[in-house]
Design an enzyme around this catalytic site. Sequence first.
Site, PDB file in Angstrom:
ATOM      1  N   GLY A 321       0.796  -1.193  -0.062  1.00 56.46           N
ATOM      2  CA  GLY A 321      -0.099   0.003   0.064  1.00 56.46           C
ATOM      3  C   GLY A 321       0.848   1.372   0.122  1.00 56.46           C
ATOM      4  O   GLY A 321       1.924   1.073  -0.510  1.00 56.46           O
ATOM      5  N   ASP A 439      12.689  -7.867   1.863  1.00 54.66           N
ATOM      6  CA  ASP A 439      12.615  -6.736   0.989  1.00 54.66           C
ATOM      7  C   ASP A 439      13.682  -5.484   1.174  1.00 54.66           C
ATOM      8  O   ASP A 439      13.264  -4.514   1.194  1.00 54.66           O
ATOM      9  CB  ASP A 439      11.168  -6.066   0.648  1.00 54.66           C
ATOM     10  CG  ASP A 439      10.848  -5.364  -0.589  1.00 54.66           C
ATOM     11  OD1 ASP A 439      11.749  -5.657  -1.456  1.00 54.66           O
ATOM     12  OD2 ASP A 439      10.103  -4.796  -0.497  1.00 54.66           O
TER      13      ASP A 439
END
Length: 602
Positions: A321, A439
């Site tokens: 998001g 990540d």
Amino acid sequence: MMIHKRNGGIQLIFNQSGLIYLEEKNGSMLVINNNSSSRQGDDDDQVLYQRVVLEYNGVLRHYVYYNNESNSSVTLLPQNICVDITDQDGPGACGFNSYCSLGDDRRPKCGCPNGYTLIDSNDESRGCKRSFEAQSCGGEAVEYEYEDDDNGFEFISMENTFWPKSNYDHFQQVNEEWCKKVACLGDCFCAVAYFKNGECWKLKVPLVNGRRDPIVGGKAHIKIRKDSTRNGKVLEKNKHDNNDSKLILIGSVFLSGSVFMNVLLLLSTCFVIIRFKQKTKAIVPPKFEAIKGKSLRSFSYEELEKATNKFSEQLGSGAFGTVLKGVISINGYSNCIAIKKLDKIDMAREASGEQEFKAEVSAIGRTNHKNLVQLIGLCNEGQHRLLVYEFMSNGSVASFVFRPSPRPSWHHRTQIGLDIAMGLCYLHEECSTQIIHCDIKPQNILLDDSFTARISDFGLAKILTKNQTQTKTGIRGSRGYVAPEWFKNSGVRVKVDVYSYGIVLLELICCRRNFEAKVEEENEMILCDWVYDCYKDGKMDMVLVNDEEALGDMNRVERFVMVALWCIQENPLLRPTIKKVIHMLEGIIQISIPPNPSSFTN
């Protein structure tokens, strides 16, 4: 007397005359100090004893004690650590965003410029950070020509204060007002306007190697917000003093009565003053640090919608998001926050989305490290899932390193590399529950007020129990930073983060992205392959074009490159642990020559 310290045939000698020098096997001498212990007209037998102390800040103090104690002397090397320090690109004797001045005892004293506060009140040498929100760089730069058009900022002047190597623009034959109002006020990067003898320099944060001394000269104009706490503290103090005076005056009027009543009223007045002070003390704005280690605050969706002005100011976007900037009020004081709105969770898979959300909150809520972004609270209301973090004022490492100009200093880049490794080491080896980030990339590394790198975005993290060494999951991460084992349907270990870190480290070294299609030579497109070829051929200067600072520190450059190449080995077993990476970066352990990482990334 003589002190010997042998190291490959070299002796450190401190002789009876007070001379300190290094003597090599061939008899050559390297004199450290030229100070003689005997003063002119004195005999050697007047010297009682001598002492040499190397202090924590690097100053060598040579004490000479005579039979007459009042005539004892001390010499320093360097004489003034504040202005004589040689590493002008480093933080200096007092850390970033601070300044150093020599005290009466000839020892350095550290201070913060107006609008800045100490990072650690118990250690003033760690530097300072802004106590106000920095000027926004969201719009175009504007030149302000009039005093009433100040964009909410003002200047506080400091005589004889300067931060070498923090300047990024220089003007000649200008006046002081032009330097402040035109050159600096409308430039969001300008933190200080320094003026001296008709010349103007614009300085940016972090302010490095600051010094305040008469020999510096000139005047530094510190740019701060008009509504910063600098004036608030003074006004609040005066307010308290005035109120105290009023209360004492009221008590004095009543003291003209009987002795009993006077005593009673005096006690009452003192009680009221004490209660008043306790009340005013209680409204000090709370800091987010006070929340660390405690329960996370629960926010309503309506509260966060209001804090972000209906989610209007977006800072960035990630795998799940968007990240938005907001302002929340605690006891009447405004605090900037960053809100991660998880609007990309697949709501059709509600159970999976709920599990991901709870895993992230559980992981971040238990972490507490200086190189991790701190989670403040959360919102889990109906379909709305949001995480509230402390706000990082200097953006991401990506925007800092990949900007067109000016190039970040080599010192800053190496420190960022170490900061990231420290944060990963905490996640991999020091947390009660081991965490794989999954990540690691420059966009997920943020910079705080003092430009310390802090890892963010645990939305893709996988939690491992104490007895687990690997986990299986779908491919996660960002293109260019994903480890090869993600594509092989094999177990994923913490070494996937080590691989991603190796790519990031190469980007920090070279100040370019891991893949660039628009390059002059085709072999330069993939960064890891190009760097390995340059390293193998002994042409590391090829990847450091116009980077004079790094070219002057090639030993460290090669060490960092070797560490990065070990981190990106295709075989995870060949990659070092992140703790070993830290030791290699710091030069604690030797590094063997890395093999070719593989052509897999092609």
